[in-house]
Design a protein around this motif. Structure first.
Motif, PDB file in Angstrom:
ATOM      1  N   ASP A  67       0.849  -1.189   0.000  1.00  0.00           N
ATOM      2  CA  ASP A  67       0.000   0.000   0.000  1.00  0.00           C
ATOM      3  C   ASP A  67       0.889   1.246   0.000  1.00  0.00           C
ATOM      4  O   ASP A  67       1.924   1.279   0.676  1.00  0.00           O
ATOM      5  CB  ASP A  67      -0.898   0.022   1.242  1.00  0.00           C
ATOM      6  CG  ASP A  67      -1.950  -1.071   1.210  1.00  0.00           C
ATOM      7  OD1 ASP A  67      -2.149  -1.663   0.135  1.00  0.00           O
ATOM      8  OD2 ASP A  67      -2.569  -1.329   2.251  1.00  0.00           O
ATOM      9  N   TYR A  69       0.756   5.718  -0.059  1.00  0.00           N
ATOM     10  CA  TYR A  69       0.019   6.978  -0.092  1.00  0.00           C
ATOM     11  C   TYR A  69       0.973   8.152   0.091  1.00  0.00           C
ATOM     12  O   TYR A  69       2.040   8.026   0.719  1.00  0.00           O
ATOM     13  CB  TYR A  69      -1.117   7.001   0.943  1.00  0.00           C
ATOM     14  CG  TYR A  69      -0.700   6.987   2.395  1.00  0.00           C
ATOM     15  CD1 TYR A  69      -0.434   8.170   3.090  1.00  0.00           C
ATOM     16  CD2 TYR A  69      -0.598   5.795   3.086  1.00  0.00           C
ATOM     17  CE1 TYR A  69      -0.076   8.149   4.417  1.00  0.00           C
ATOM     18  CE2 TYR A  69      -0.247   5.767   4.419  1.00  0.00           C
ATOM     19  CZ  TYR A  69       0.016   6.953   5.091  1.00  0.00           C
ATOM     20  OH  TYR A  69       0.376   6.928   6.414  1.00  0.00           O
ATOM     21  N   GLU A  71       1.070  12.277   1.159  1.00  0.00           N
ATOM     22  CA  GLU A  71       0.325  13.265   1.938  1.00  0.00           C
ATOM     23  C   GLU A  71       0.979  14.636   1.808  1.00  0.00           C
ATOM     24  O   GLU A  71       2.210  14.767   1.848  1.00  0.00           O
ATOM     25  CB  GLU A  71       0.280  12.836   3.406  1.00  0.00           C
ATOM     26  CG  GLU A  71      -0.559  13.733   4.296  1.00  0.00           C
ATOM     27  CD  GLU A  71      -0.631  13.206   5.717  1.00  0.00           C
ATOM     28  OE1 GLU A  71      -0.309  13.980   6.639  1.00  0.00           O
ATOM     29  OE2 GLU A  71      -0.993  12.017   5.885  1.00  0.00           O
ATOM     30  N   ILE A  77      -4.501  13.733   1.665  1.00  0.00           N
ATOM     31  CA  ILE A  77      -4.019  12.548   0.955  1.00  0.00           C
ATOM     32  C   ILE A  77      -4.101  12.832  -0.548  1.00  0.00           C
ATOM     33  O   ILE A  77      -5.186  12.922  -1.110  1.00  0.00           O
ATOM     34  CB  ILE A  77      -4.827  11.305   1.324  1.00  0.00           C
ATOM     35  CG1 ILE A  77      -4.767  11.052   2.827  1.00  0.00           C
ATOM     36  CG2 ILE A  77      -4.308  10.100   0.551  1.00  0.00           C
ATOM     37  CD1 ILE A  77      -3.371  10.790   3.347  1.00  0.00           C
ATOM     38  N   PHE A  80      -3.367   7.564  -3.085  1.00  0.00           N
ATOM     39  CA  PHE A  80      -3.556   6.389  -2.239  1.00  0.00           C
ATOM     40  C   PHE A  80      -3.802   5.176  -3.132  1.00  0.00           C
ATOM     41  O   PHE A  80      -4.776   5.131  -3.879  1.00  0.00           O
ATOM     42  CB  PHE A  80      -4.728   6.569  -1.278  1.00  0.00           C
ATOM     43  CG  PHE A  80      -4.957   5.371  -0.394  1.00  0.00           C
ATOM     44  CD1 PHE A  80      -4.031   5.013   0.561  1.00  0.00           C
ATOM     45  CD2 PHE A  80      -6.088   4.584  -0.547  1.00  0.00           C
ATOM     46  CE1 PHE A  80      -4.227   3.908   1.369  1.00  0.00           C
ATOM     47  CE2 PHE A  80      -6.297   3.475   0.251  1.00  0.00           C
ATOM     48  CZ  PHE A  80      -5.357   3.146   1.220  1.00  0.00           C
ATOM     49  N   HIS A  81      -2.887   4.208  -3.073  1.00  0.00           N
ATOM     50  CA  HIS A  81      -3.005   2.981  -3.855  1.00  0.00           C
ATOM     51  C   HIS A  81      -2.886   1.793  -2.912  1.00  0.00           C
ATOM     52  O   HIS A  81      -2.029   1.768  -2.025  1.00  0.00           O
ATOM     53  CB  HIS A  81      -1.914   2.898  -4.919  1.00  0.00           C
ATOM     54  CG  HIS A  81      -2.239   3.691  -6.137  1.00  0.00           C
ATOM     55  ND1 HIS A  81      -1.338   3.856  -7.174  1.00  0.00           N
ATOM     56  CD2 HIS A  81      -3.348   4.370  -6.513  1.00  0.00           C
ATOM     57  CE1 HIS A  81      -1.877   4.604  -8.126  1.00  0.00           C
ATOM     58  NE2 HIS A  81      -3.103   4.921  -7.734  1.00  0.00           N
ATOM     59  N   GLN A  82      -3.729   0.786  -3.133  1.00  0.00           N
ATOM     60  CA  GLN A  82      -3.716  -0.423  -2.330  1.00  0.00           C
ATOM     61  C   GLN A  82      -3.217  -1.608  -3.148  1.00  0.00           C
ATOM     62  O   GLN A  82      -3.589  -1.788  -4.305  1.00  0.00           O
ATOM     63  CB  GLN A  82      -5.121  -0.738  -1.803  1.00  0.00           C
ATOM     64  CG  GLN A  82      -5.600   0.194  -0.702  1.00  0.00           C
ATOM     65  CD  GLN A  82      -6.954  -0.210  -0.153  1.00  0.00           C
ATOM     66  OE1 GLN A  82      -7.923  -0.353  -0.891  1.00  0.00           O
ATOM     67  NE2 GLN A  82      -7.024  -0.397   1.155  1.00  0.00           N
TER      68      GLN A  82
END
Length: 221
Positions: A67, A69, A71, A77, A80-82
């Motif tokens: 994961d 992210y 900021e 944010i 954001f990548h999962q």
């Protein structure tokens, strides 16, 4: 001051860090191991109107995913990548510290080897003194200092780009090698399993055939 002395002054000034706007590259790259169930964050100070590019790759570890992210200094944010194996993200920045994190808390067993690279553009240059005051009798020189500076900056930019491409190629090579080694171990494991199953099946078939022939002989007697 003779022509030879003026050329010596020119050469020494061009070699000074930051002279004539010739600043060292701010790009950087890093490879680290992220343990299972852990999260690692990094901070990069930026200025208004600059550009921050973050490129990352998971080189090793089960699933080759993490994961990620990014900021902003205000706590927003931006990215954001999962469960991604790689990514490239570019943002226009403001004054403050940008935080980007790699999160492996979803994995309880496998650690990940992660490579990332930061490319900083338009970071600006500190105000430099007028270099022309160091040159006396510039009309006696056969070359223009502006042309020399332009050539140096062009070579510097191309060398930096070449270094960036080589670093990315090494990261791709390391990732492909880890995938090949993982596939090799997996093929060997399942080959041994198949071999064991074939041996067991062959033994069972021989035993059943032997038992079948023995039963026929007993029935005849």
């Amino acid at each position: 001051m003779g022509a030879a002395s003026r050329l010596l002054v020119l050469r020494s000034l061009l070699l000074l860090p930051g002279a004539f706007g010739f600043v060292p590259s701010l790009d950087s790259d890093f490879t680290f191991t992220l343990s299972a169930g852990r999260k690692e964050c990094f901070f990069q100070p930026m200025r208004q109107g600059a550009s921050l590019e973050v490129e990352y790759q998971v080189l090793d570890g089960a699933g080759l995913d993490v994961d990620f992210y990014l900021e902003s200094p205000k706590g927003e944010i931006l990215v954001f990548h999962q469960r991604k194996s790689d990514g490239v993200h570019t943002v226009e920045t403001e004054d403050g510290d940008y935080m980007f994190c790699f999160d492996n808390t979803f994995s309880t067993i496998s650690e990940k080897v992660i490579f990332f690279e930061l490319i900083l553009d338009n970071m600006g240059e500190e105000e430099q003194e007028d270099w022309k005051k160091y040159i006396i009798g510039t009309d006696l020189l056969d070359m223009k200092l502006e042309d020399i500076l332009e050539s140096i900056n062009s070579v510097k930019a191309r060398l930096s780009k070449s270094l960036q491409i080589q670093t990315l190629l090494r990261a791709f090579e390391a990732r492909d090698r880890n995938i090949q080694e993982s596939n090799f171990d997996r093929v060997n494991f399942w080959s041994m399993v198949n071999l064991g199953v074939m041996v067991v099946v062959s033994a069972v078939q021989v035993y059943m055939l032997k038992s079948l022939f023995e039963d026929k002989r007993k029935s005849r007697t």
